[in-house]
Design an enzyme around this catalytic site. Structure first.
Site, PDB file in Angstrom:
ATOM      1  N   SER A 135       7.742   4.127 -14.588  1.00 19.41           N
ATOM      2  CA  SER A 135       7.201   2.926 -13.930  1.00 19.41           C
ATOM      3  C   SER A 135       5.794   3.261 -13.461  1.00 19.41           C
ATOM      4  O   SER A 135       5.416   4.430 -13.391  1.00 19.41           O
ATOM      5  CB  SER A 135       8.050   2.549 -12.721  1.00 19.41           C
ATOM      6  OG  SER A 135       7.713   3.354 -11.601  1.00 19.41           O
ATOM      7  N   ASP A 136       5.004   2.244 -13.127  1.00 20.74           N
ATOM      8  CA  ASP A 136       3.752   2.566 -12.450  1.00 20.74           C
ATOM      9  C   ASP A 136       4.087   2.782 -10.971  1.00 20.74           C
ATOM     10  O   ASP A 136       5.198   2.500 -10.513  1.00 20.74           O
ATOM     11  CB  ASP A 136       2.683   1.486 -12.656  1.00 20.74           C
ATOM     12  CG  ASP A 136       1.280   2.075 -12.463  1.00 20.74           C
ATOM     13  OD1 ASP A 136       1.173   3.185 -11.899  1.00 20.74           O
ATOM     14  OD2 ASP A 136       0.286   1.432 -12.844  1.00 20.74           O
ATOM     15  N   TRP A 137       3.133   3.271 -10.238  1.00 18.07           N
ATOM     16  CA  TRP A 137       3.353   3.686  -8.850  1.00 18.07           C
ATOM     17  C   TRP A 137       3.963   2.533  -8.013  1.00 18.07           C
ATOM     18  O   TRP A 137       3.289   1.530  -7.763  1.00 18.07           O
ATOM     19  CB  TRP A 137       2.023   4.113  -8.243  1.00 18.07           C
ATOM     20  CG  TRP A 137       2.102   4.608  -6.847  1.00 18.07           C
ATOM     21  CD1 TRP A 137       2.404   3.865  -5.725  1.00 18.07           C
ATOM     22  CD2 TRP A 137       1.880   5.939  -6.390  1.00 18.07           C
ATOM     23  NE1 TRP A 137       2.383   4.655  -4.628  1.00 18.07           N
ATOM     24  CE2 TRP A 137       2.064   5.949  -4.996  1.00 18.07           C
ATOM     25  CE3 TRP A 137       1.542   7.132  -7.020  1.00 18.07           C
ATOM     26  CZ2 TRP A 137       1.913   7.084  -4.224  1.00 18.07           C
ATOM     27  CZ3 TRP A 137       1.393   8.264  -6.246  1.00 18.07           C
ATOM     28  CH2 TRP A 137       1.578   8.234  -4.864  1.00 18.07           C
ATOM     29  N   GLY A 138       5.217   2.714  -7.646  1.00 14.76           N
ATOM     30  CA  GLY A 138       5.865   1.715  -6.791  1.00 14.76           C
ATOM     31  C   GLY A 138       6.117   0.379  -7.471  1.00 14.76           C
ATOM     32  O   GLY A 138       6.459  -0.610  -6.801  1.00 14.76           O
TER      33      GLY A 138
END
Ligand code: BGC
Length: 766
Positions: free
Chosen positions: A296-299
């Protein structure tokens, strides 16, 4: 056949089969793959549900890893998870000492001892930086780009890293978006070629070598089409744009064997990319058969709550894992929620198994199970960091990335002696800005400035005067950087310096931290008082060479009209000043070509060469207003895609299109160096499918070649066009080649081209 002989045959075949699969002396890819798959399956069978989910959990580096154990807060939780085997990857931990410390916990303190995969944003280098990726793309030099990724891999791998979050392969047409600096520009063909070069560079032929690292194609998908260029904004695009413009570089990266993908922050047509089944399962894992993993991308898993798609963290975890996001970067959603979701029957354990297999597969391929400390060699780290080989590669890349936008009266190159030169602009002496904004591991002030680069030519008189700062911010991730200075107190000194000079070199543009993530801008002019400074200097000395430093196309119509020479020098990394000086003095003849159109004004954005025609494309004559245009600005960009000059000139003649078969054509053209010095030219091949079942762009890049020619030398360049280049994706997602008329263009930019045509016969279409 008797039962006994059948039995013997089966035994023989089984032995043969097993030995084929596991023969330790068989180094074939097939044997390696088989043995990795077996090892993955064996390990998976030993793992508890929590340990499996742990592999899907990625944490940012969280405490002084070589110091005492953290006792409370977030860091304590992460530390505890690491010891239990509930962390599969960490990012931003870097340097052999730190990486060894966390790897030791994973390998020596957890039940199964599964090594961590250590991720980092090695975007255009680690400590020694190459030009920003948009600048590298301007080289159109795939070998140099590959080499740049290769040395970045080498330097970062020597510092404990084994996975980069690069290349970013998002196509973008909107220079307001700050992250255009991280991609390869506006074109899917160039973008695909560069995506492959970068993947090959990072990963090499052998992922298990201690000098290569796993790459990551990001951000899947559509991130570059954020509405109005505002970062993280909504993306709403049709099927044709998705298939023909956005997807191709990702597909190329997958084809080149990229081991990971990163999804993106944006929603795509109503569904956040992180929870998007169509993107991650239907296209990536099913249609393209991608067998690496998706991070995933950050958060971004948690962000689906703010998107209005998941009601809480638990639902976000459920939607993401079902959609095919295999690893959770910093949302704590998988580690906190997945086990319960499985127990409640909301998420099938087979989905977890699939994700974990993908992650373990890459770890095995990297050789982490054979030696988890293979990237942790202090001696190698010392020898490799900033080595001569790396410095030479980034300097070479920097020179190749420079684009000569304008050079009236051959003001460039500068003479190497007898000149009185004024060097003006804060960026001329800045040793941090050329590093750009993706330079987490590089120290401040480690770039060679233009001032230092030009001082290496001692036979001219060089006087530096700052004139004005670019911003009032600090050179760090500070929001104040977007506040432009209004201070003009340095103008008088700069004006006096310029008045006395034979030539003025002005280095103006954006500070390195003014482009990049979350750095969208609504004004693409020169920030602060730099435009005023340029005009004030012009009033006393018109002999100006403007060197631009920037992470995106800027709007500089005044400069284009008045300033005789303009050099696009982006943010060129550690060797920036040396590269710029060598180009200004003609020790290197520039050959870069723009990978993005430069708008005349912000009102034209998004602007791109491969646009459609509309029903009213042509000015019908004076006083006619009802055609597709602006009443206050031309439709054309200031500098088109593919534009870039040289210190010599080239002519194109004799464009010939030959039919090889009904759907394969050869294209040839003669290129001649008509100037006085040796130079390189990037010949570009474009096509236009004139009539089709869905409308096609006015031009599409389908090939390019770089030639180096001596004065008066002529060479014939050959391209081939086949179904792959002439076809397109229709709205059903099928790749089709339709019969009919095509135009073929070859030239030195998307604007300056020779033209011919070709016909695809109906009977040739299978
Ligand atoms: C960016 C990614 C990057 C990640 C990790 C995110 O904010 O969008 O491109 O790889 O951070 O640093």
């Amino acid at each position: 056949m008797k039962k006994t002989s059948l039995g013997i045959l089966i035994i023989i075949l089984t032995i043969f089969n097993v030995s084929c699969k596991e023969n330790p002396n068989d180094n074939s890819i097939e044997n390696k793959t088989n043995s990795i798959e077996k090892k993955v399956a064996d390990l998976l069978s030993k793992m508890t549900l929590e340990e499996k989910i742990g592999q899907m959990n990625q944490y940012n580096g969280f405490w002084d890893v070589t110091g005492p154990q953290p006792l409370d807060g977030d860091a304590a939780k992460k530390y505890e998870h690491l010891r239990k085997g509930y962390v599969g990857s960490m990012l931003n931990v870097r340097g052999v000492k730190e990486v060894r410390a966390v790897q030791k916990i994973a390998v020596e303190e957890t039940r199964l001892g599964i090594p961590l995969i250590i991720g980092f944003d090695v975007i255009h280098g680690y400590k020694t930086l190459s030009p920003i990726p948009l600048a590298e793309a301007a080289s159109w030099d795939l070998e140099a780009i590959k080499k740049s990724a290769q040395v970045a891999a080498k330097e970062s791998a020597a510092a404990g890293i084994n996975w980069t979050f690069a290349p970013m392969v998002d196509i973008s047409r909107d220079a307001r978006w700050g992250r255009v600096m991280e991609g390869a520009g506006e074109d899917p063909y160039l973008g695909s070629e560069i995506a492959m070069a970068r993947v090959y560079g990072f990963q090499g032929d052998d992922l298990s070598s201690p000098e290569t690292i796993a790459a990551c194609a990001k951000h899947w998908a559509g991130y570059g089409f954020s509405e109005s260029g505002r970062d993280y904004n909504t993306v709403d695009v049709g099927t044709s744009t998705l298939n023909n413009i956005i997807f191709p570089p990702f597909k190329a990266a997958a084809k080149a064997g990229v081991r990971t993908f990163m999804n993106s922050f944006n929603e795509l047509n109503g569904i956040p990319a992180t929870g998007n089944v169509y993107l991650q399962r239907d296209i990536l894992k099913d249609a393209w058969q991608f067998d690496g993993f998706v991070v995933s991308d950050w958060g971004s898993i948690n962000e689906m709550i703010a998107h209005g798609y998941a009601k809480d963290k638990k639902e976000a975890a459920e939607l993401s894992v079902i959609a095919g996001s295999d690893m959770d970067m910093e949302s704590y959603a998988y580690v906190d929620e997945l086990a319960n979701l499985v127990r409640e029957g909301k998420v099938k354990e087979s989905l977890i198994d699939d994700a974990v297999k993908r992650i373990l597969r890459v770890k095995f391929e990297l050789g982490l199970f054979d030696d988890p400390y293979k990237y942790c060699d202090e001696i190698r780290e010392k020898e490799v960091t900033g080595s001569k080989e790396i410095q030479e590669a980034v300097l070479d890349m920097a020179k190749k990335s420079i684009v000569l936008l304008k050079n009236d009266n051959e003001i460039l190159p500068l003479k190497t002696n007898g000149l009185n030169i004024a060097l003006i602009g804060a960026l001329a002496a800045d040793k941090t800005s050329p590093l750009g904004s993706w330079r987490i591991a590089a120290e401040d002030s480690t770039a060679v400035s233009v001032l230092e680069g030009m001082q290496k030519y001692p036979d001219n008189k060089l006087t530096y005067s700052k004139g004005a700062d670019v911003t009032i911010g600090k050179t760090e991730f500070a929001i104040e950087l977007n506040i432009n200075t209004e201070d003009k107190s340095g103008f008088p000194e700069a004006i006096e310096t310029a008045r006395k000079a034979d030539v003025v070199v002005m280095v103006l543009g954006e500070h390195g931290f003014q482009s990049g993530e979350a750095r969208s801008r609504t004004d693409l002019g020169l920030p602060g008082v730099q435009q005023e400074l340029l005009e004030a200097i012009y009033n006393v000395n018109k002999n100006i060479v403007l060197v631009l430093n920037n992470g995106r196309p800027l709007t500089i119509p005044w400069a284009d009209k008045h300033i005789p020479a303009i050099v696009e020098a982006w943010q060129l990394g550690t060797q920036s000043g040396n590269a710029i000086a060598q180009v200004l003095y003609g020790d290197y003849n520039p050959s870069g070509k723009l990978p993005m159109s430069f708008p005349r004004s912000i009102g034209q954005v998004p602007i791109y060469y491969n646009h459609k025609n509309t029903g009213r494309p042509v000015n019908p004559g004076s006083n006619q207003v009802f055609w597709s245009h602006y009443s206050d600005e031309s439709n054309d960009p200031l500098y088109p895609f593919g534009h870039g000059l040289s210190y010599t000139t080239f002519t194109y003649t004799n464009l010939v299109v030959d039919k090889v078969s009904n759907d394969i054509f050869n294209v040839s053209v003669d290129i001649k160096n008509t100037g006085k010095v040796i130079g390189k030219e990037v010949a570009q091949l474009y096509i236009q499918d004139v009539f089709s079942s869905i409308t096609r762009p006015v031009k599409e890049l389908k090939g390019f070649q770089m030639v180096e020619l001596k004065p008066n030398q002529q060479q014939t360049i050959k391209f081939s066009l086949s179904k792959d280049e002439l076809g397109f994706f229709n709205n059903g997602g099928e790749f089709v080649l339709e019969p009919g008329e095509f135009r073929v263009y070859v030239g030195g930019s998307s604007k300056t081209v020779l033209e011919s045509n070709l016909i695809i016969e109906k009977q040739s279409i299978k």
